[in-house]
Design a protein around this motif. Structure first.
Motif, short mmCIF file in Angstrom:
data_model
loop_
_atom_site.label_atom_id
_atom_site.label_comp_id
_atom_site.label_asym_id
_atom_site.label_seq_id
_atom_site.Cartn_x
_atom_site.Cartn_y
_atom_site.Cartn_z
N TYR A 120 16.92 -20.54 -20.22
CA TYR A 120 17.82 -21.01 -21.28
C TYR A 120 18.21 -22.46 -21.03
CZ TYR A 120 17.75 -16.04 -21.88
OH TYR A 120 17.31 -14.76 -22.05
N HIS A 121 18.32 -22.83 -19.78
CA HIS A 121 18.57 -24.24 -19.44
C HIS A 121 17.40 -25.10 -19.91
CE1 HIS A 121 20.24 -27.15 -16.15
NE2 HIS A 121 19.98 -27.77 -17.28
N ARG A 122 16.17 -24.65 -19.63
CA ARG A 122 14.99 -25.41 -20.05
C ARG A 122 14.90 -25.48 -21.58
NH1 ARG A 122 12.78 -22.54 -15.57
NH2 ARG A 122 11.91 -20.93 -16.95
N TYR A 123 15.27 -24.38 -22.24
CA TYR A 123 15.25 -24.36 -23.71
C TYR A 123 16.21 -25.41 -24.28
CZ TYR A 123 16.44 -22.67 -28.42
OH TYR A 123 16.70 -22.59 -29.77
N TYR A 124 17.42 -25.48 -23.72
CA TYR A 124 18.39 -26.44 -24.23
C TYR A 124 17.91 -27.87 -23.97
CZ TYR A 124 22.89 -28.05 -25.90
OH TYR A 124 23.86 -28.64 -26.65
N LEU A 125 17.36 -28.11 -22.80
CA LEU A 125 16.86 -29.45 -22.49
C LEU A 125 15.72 -29.85 -23.44
CD1 LEU A 125 16.83 -29.48 -18.57
CD2 LEU A 125 18.50 -30.54 -20.11
N ALA A 126 14.88 -28.89 -23.80
CA ALA A 126 13.79 -29.17 -24.74
C ALA A 126 14.35 -29.55 -26.11
CB ALA A 126 12.85 -27.97 -24.84
N GLN A 127 15.38 -28.83 -26.56
CA GLN A 127 16.02 -29.17 -27.82
C GLN A 127 16.62 -30.58 -27.75
OE1 GLN A 127 16.25 -27.64 -30.72
NE2 GLN A 127 16.03 -25.43 -30.46
N GLN A 128 17.24 -30.91 -26.64
CA GLN A 128 17.81 -32.24 -26.48
C GLN A 128 16.73 -33.33 -26.52
OE1 GLN A 128 20.11 -31.78 -22.80
NE2 GLN A 128 21.99 -32.05 -23.99
N ARG A 129 15.60 -33.06 -25.86
CA ARG A 129 14.51 -34.06 -25.86
C ARG A 129 14.00 -34.31 -27.27
NH1 ARG A 129 13.06 -31.41 -20.98
NH2 ARG A 129 11.61 -30.05 -22.11
N ASP A 130 13.85 -33.24 -28.05
CA ASP A 130 13.38 -33.40 -29.43
C ASP A 130 14.39 -34.19 -30.26
OD1 ASP A 130 11.09 -32.06 -28.87
OD2 ASP A 130 11.54 -30.27 -30.06
N GLN A 131 15.67 -33.87 -30.10
CA GLN A 131 16.70 -34.61 -30.84
C GLN A 131 16.68 -36.08 -30.46
OE1 GLN A 131 20.65 -32.97 -30.68
NE2 GLN A 131 20.03 -30.93 -31.35
N ALA A 132 16.61 -36.36 -29.17
CA ALA A 132 16.65 -37.75 -28.71
C ALA A 132 15.45 -38.54 -29.22
CB ALA A 132 16.70 -37.80 -27.19
N ALA A 133 14.27 -37.93 -29.18
CA ALA A 133 13.05 -38.64 -29.59
C ALA A 133 13.05 -38.91 -31.09
CB ALA A 133 11.82 -37.84 -29.19
N ILE A 134 13.35 -37.89 -31.90
CA ILE A 134 13.27 -38.04 -33.35
C ILE A 134 14.38 -38.95 -33.88
CG2 ILE A 134 13.45 -36.78 -35.53
CD1 ILE A 134 12.12 -34.40 -34.10
N ILE A 135 15.59 -38.74 -33.39
CA ILE A 135 16.71 -39.56 -33.85
C ILE A 135 16.58 -40.98 -33.32
CG2 ILE A 135 19.22 -39.87 -33.77
CD1 ILE A 135 19.42 -36.79 -33.66
N GLY A 136 16.08 -41.14 -32.10
CA GLY A 136 15.88 -42.48 -31.55
C GLY A 136 14.90 -43.30 -32.36
N ALA A 137 13.82 -42.67 -32.83
CA ALA A 137 12.85 -43.38 -33.65
C ALA A 137 13.47 -43.82 -34.97
CB ALA A 137 11.63 -42.49 -33.90
N LEU A 138 14.26 -42.95 -35.58
CA LEU A 138 14.92 -43.32 -36.84
C LEU A 138 15.94 -44.42 -36.63
CD1 LEU A 138 15.35 -42.83 -39.86
CD2 LEU A 138 16.95 -40.99 -39.26
N ARG A 139 16.64 -44.36 -35.53
CA ARG A 139 17.64 -45.39 -35.22
C ARG A 139 16.96 -46.75 -35.07
NH1 ARG A 139 22.19 -44.72 -30.44
NH2 ARG A 139 23.28 -46.72 -30.72
#
Length: 254
Positions: A120-139
């Motif tokens: 579950y820790h790895r799952y949350y980190l994966a969600q965070q990585r996706d958020q950071a990558a996608i939102i970072g590109a839009l930013r």
């Protein structure tokens, strides 16, 4: 300028509230922002921010809407929708196929082994990585558009770039604490589940049933992820708002 900065305010209220309701010892975010910001910035960061803030400035209120505004607004809506679906559609308690599936116990595993928080820790980190990558590109796209705009918009782009460079390491460390805090909730949910069994044997195969303790923890995780998503979207939403309302895009990308 003022309107864009106001909408981009770094507000942790929703995330802190969700964490406070979910875990017993949430991170203490109650501090003076200016004082703590000074502690986070080194001398070079402070000089970079000072140079931007003291540079030539112009208000953006009367500036014409940037031509990229409607497309970036549409992209922001798509990003919010896509990442929101990735959180809501867990692939276990919902029927939709997903890229990131909420973890479940392996077949024939005993309860003690199944109650390991690591997946579950790895799952949350994966969600965070996706958020950071996608939102970072839009930013980055929004900042590039602002850099081609009015003097005030250019200053806002430079300010955002300086803040991101100065604070991203600290922000990443703070957000990395969230799954650690969720481990407390996971342990609490499991203890309550174990206590409710009495003398009955536990069967991890039942944990994926609707209404189970794991289902409840999945909902806890989703609530925190949605709050973190909202937090991550605030800066880019502020940048896009500073581009002006623009006209609706007649041919938005799907």
């Amino acid at each position: 300028m003022a309107g864009g900065l106001q909408r981009a305010t770094f507000n942790r209220a929703d995330l802190v509230r969700i964490l406070s309701e979910t875990v017993s010892n949430p991170i203490d975010f109650k501090y003076d922002f200016g004082e703590r910001l000074g502690q986070w910035l080194d001398f070079a960061d402070a000089l970079a921010l000072s140079a931007v803030l003291n540079g030539e400035s112009a208000a953006t209120a009367d500036a014409p809407a940037h031509p990229a505004a409607p497309e970036l607004q549409a992209q922001l809506a798509r990003v919010r929708r896509t990442l929101g679906k990735a959180i809501a559609n867990d692939g276990v308690f919902t029927a939709e196929s997903v890229c990131l599936r909420f973890p479940t116990p392996l077949p024939d595993v005993d309860a003690e082994s199944a109650a390991d928080f690591s997946p579950y820790h790895r799952y949350y980190l994966a969600q965070q990585r996706d958020q950071a990558a996608i939102i970072g590109a839009l930013r980055a796209q929004a900042r590039k558009a602002l850099a081609d705009g009015s003097p005030g918009q250019r200053q806002l782009a430079a300010l955002d770039a300086a803040f991101e460079k100065s604070l991203q390491t600290r922000e990443r460390k703070l957000l990395a604490n969230i799954p650690i805090l969720l481990a407390q909730r996971f342990a609490q949910r499991y203890r309550e589940h174990s206590a409710s069994l009495g003398t009955h044997a536990d069967d991890p195969a039942t944990w994926t049933a609707p209404g189970s303790w794991l289902h409840a923890f999945c909902q806890d995780t989703q609530a925190v992820l949605f709050a973190e998503l909202d937090l991550r979207l605030k800066p880019v939403a502020g940048l896009i708002a500073a581009l002006g309302p623009g006209a609706p895009n007649p041919n938005p990308a799907p």
